[in-house]
Motif scaffolding. Sequence first.
Motif, mmCIF file in Angstrom:
data_model
loop_
_atom_site.group_PDB
_atom_site.id
_atom_site.type_symbol
_atom_site.label_atom_id
_atom_site.label_comp_id
_atom_site.label_asym_id
_atom_site.label_seq_id
_atom_site.Cartn_x
_atom_site.Cartn_y
_atom_site.Cartn_z
ATOM 1 N N GLU A 140 0.812 -1.219 0.000
ATOM 2 C CA GLU A 140 0.000 0.000 0.000
ATOM 3 C C GLU A 140 0.844 1.266 0.000
ATOM 4 N N LEU A 141 2.129 1.141 0.266
ATOM 5 C CA LEU A 141 3.032 2.283 0.247
ATOM 6 C C LEU A 141 4.247 1.942 -0.607
ATOM 7 N N SER A 142 4.657 2.890 -1.434
ATOM 8 C CA SER A 142 5.876 2.672 -2.215
ATOM 9 C C SER A 142 7.070 2.856 -1.297
ATOM 10 N N LEU A 143 8.250 2.460 -1.756
ATOM 11 C CA LEU A 143 9.464 2.615 -0.948
ATOM 12 C C LEU A 143 9.715 4.086 -0.650
ATOM 13 N N PHE A 144 9.506 4.943 -1.639
ATOM 14 C CA PHE A 144 9.699 6.381 -1.459
ATOM 15 C C PHE A 144 8.752 6.927 -0.391
ATOM 16 N N GLN A 145 7.468 6.579 -0.481
ATOM 17 C CA GLN A 145 6.490 7.052 0.492
ATOM 18 C C GLN A 145 6.822 6.537 1.896
ATOM 19 N N THR A 146 7.245 5.288 1.963
ATOM 20 C CA THR A 146 7.610 4.689 3.247
ATOM 21 C C THR A 146 8.751 5.448 3.903
ATOM 22 N N LEU B 80 1.725 13.297 -0.185
ATOM 23 C CA LEU B 80 2.237 12.190 -0.998
ATOM 24 C C LEU B 80 1.126 11.454 -1.744
ATOM 25 N N GLY B 81 -0.118 11.849 -1.463
ATOM 26 C CA GLY B 81 -1.236 11.198 -2.134
ATOM 27 C C GLY B 81 -1.503 9.794 -1.644
ATOM 28 N N VAL B 82 -1.212 9.536 -0.387
ATOM 29 C CA VAL B 82 -1.431 8.198 0.182
ATOM 30 C C VAL B 82 -2.846 8.119 0.740
ATOM 31 N N PRO B 83 -3.698 7.245 0.205
ATOM 32 C CA PRO B 83 -5.067 7.125 0.707
ATOM 33 C C PRO B 83 -5.093 6.513 2.096
ATOM 34 N N SER B 84 -6.098 6.870 2.888
ATOM 35 C CA SER B 84 -6.229 6.327 4.227
ATOM 36 C C SER B 84 -6.787 4.910 4.147
ATOM 37 N N SER B 85 -6.144 3.985 4.825
ATOM 38 C CA SER B 85 -6.596 2.590 4.872
ATOM 39 C C SER B 85 -6.228 2.026 6.225
ATOM 40 N N ASP B 86 -6.760 0.853 6.544
ATOM 41 C CA ASP B 86 -6.443 0.249 7.836
ATOM 42 C C ASP B 86 -4.942 0.028 7.989
ATOM 43 N N PHE B 87 -4.282 -0.400 6.902
ATOM 44 C CA PHE B 87 -2.849 -0.639 7.001
ATOM 45 C C PHE B 87 -2.074 0.667 7.172
ATOM 46 N N VAL C 106 7.919 -5.848 4.529
ATOM 47 C CA VAL C 106 9.129 -5.098 4.153
ATOM 48 C C VAL C 106 8.917 -3.607 4.406
ATOM 49 N N THR C 107 7.725 -3.128 4.096
ATOM 50 C CA THR C 107 7.396 -1.717 4.338
ATOM 51 C C THR C 107 7.533 -1.381 5.819
ATOM 52 N N LEU C 108 7.048 -2.255 6.690
ATOM 53 C CA LEU C 108 7.122 -2.013 8.124
ATOM 54 C C LEU C 108 8.562 -2.047 8.624
ATOM 55 N N ILE C 109 9.345 -2.970 8.105
ATOM 56 C CA ILE C 109 10.752 -3.069 8.526
ATOM 57 C C ILE C 109 11.519 -1.818 8.107
ATOM 58 N N VAL C 110 11.365 -1.419 6.847
ATOM 59 C CA VAL C 110 12.054 -0.215 6.349
ATOM 60 C C VAL C 110 11.621 1.011 7.148
ATOM 61 N N GLY C 111 10.329 1.138 7.384
ATOM 62 C CA GLY C 111 9.816 2.285 8.130
ATOM 63 C C GLY C 111 10.397 2.376 9.525
ATOM 64 N N ASN C 112 10.476 1.254 10.220
ATOM 65 C CA ASN C 112 11.013 1.248 11.582
ATOM 66 C C ASN C 112 12.508 1.538 11.617
ATOM 67 N N VAL C 113 13.262 0.993 10.664
ATOM 68 C CA VAL C 113 14.705 1.228 10.613
ATOM 69 C C VAL C 113 15.001 2.709 10.359
ATOM 70 N N VAL C 114 14.291 3.290 9.398
ATOM 71 C CA VAL C 114 14.501 4.701 9.074
ATOM 72 C C VAL C 114 14.106 5.585 10.258
ATOM 73 N N ALA C 115 12.956 5.298 10.875
ATOM 74 C CA ALA C 115 12.501 6.087 12.023
ATOM 75 C C ALA C 115 13.494 6.000 13.171
ATOM 76 N N PHE C 116 14.080 4.830 13.383
ATOM 77 C CA PHE C 116 15.063 4.621 14.452
ATOM 78 C C PHE C 116 16.299 5.495 14.239
ATOM 79 N N ILE C 117 16.856 5.468 13.039
ATOM 80 C CA ILE C 117 18.086 6.219 12.741
ATOM 81 C C ILE C 117 17.846 7.725 12.857
ATOM 82 N N VAL C 118 16.754 8.186 12.274
ATOM 83 C CA VAL C 118 16.461 9.624 12.291
ATOM 84 C C VAL C 118 16.153 10.100 13.710
#
Length: 299
Positions: free
Chosen positions: A6-12, A40-47, A243-255
């Motif tokens: 539901e999210l591209s790598l860039f959006q993530t 970013l044009g990301v629609p709202s969804s449960d995920f 994969v989206t969740l893993i990337v998101g958490n890693v990036v959030a952690f570093i920043v």
Amino acid sequence: MYYMEELSLFQTIIIAIVEGLTEFLPVSSTGHMIITQHLLGVPSSDFVKAFTVIIQFGAILSVVVLYWKRFFKLNKCKIFDTNIVNNNRSARWIEYGKRFLYKYDFYWKLLIAFIPAAFFGLLFSDKIDEMLESVTVVAIMLVIGGIVMLFVDKWFAKSSSNQEMTPKKAFCIGLFQCIAMIPGVSRSMATIVGGMAQKLTRKNAAEFSFFLAVPTMFAATAYKLLKLVTSENGLQILQDNIVTLIVGNVVAFIVALLAIKFFISFVTKYGFKAFGYYRIIVGGIIIIFMLLGYNLEID
């Protein structure tokens, strides 16, 4: 059935960077992620709703890493009453209780501060989810919170560094944290103001805000994961977006690691006014665009 990511790598990555930068600053990470989601044009969804909460787990890990000595250091028990009679069962249990609370004092105070948010979070979960889709609420609360930030240093100018954190103060800070359930308020801002209202210094209030984020955001992450997994096709959606969740958490952690170091240094020297002006400007711009007829609400 297969569900597309539901999210591209860039959006993530962009949303995770915003989370890491803003989670521990008094500017509302949730509000900024809602605005970023729209841009970013990301629609709202449960995920997507779950994603913006789950990546907070990466941010809270940064607190544990930076303050690991505080998180895993227990107080050495001291003798409270050397005259306890061994065959006095009541006195003995009271002594054990005192020693337990003293040894785990850090965790005990975090638990007390966490309880109000846990209670009201479960009670108003559905209402909170509804507000998470409102850019209007975010904009208004950014401005109101910004005004508070302009004066908070003056209001609590006499805070003392010698003020010890007590269970009562921890509970009061926990009540302040509940205000942050309104998108745009900022959990960090609410708890820091609550800490300063309890006579803590800016630095001590900010640090306790970071510590309190760990149980609060961990619980929110676990709750969102549980809701997602138990929803219709939720487990499949989670698997397809792992994969989206893993990337998101890693990036959030570093920043977040970098953001925390910056914030402590900045707020100790300069206070909160700069964040107040920032909130007012961002919230004001959003309100102006909406008054001009632009639809900024998330579909």
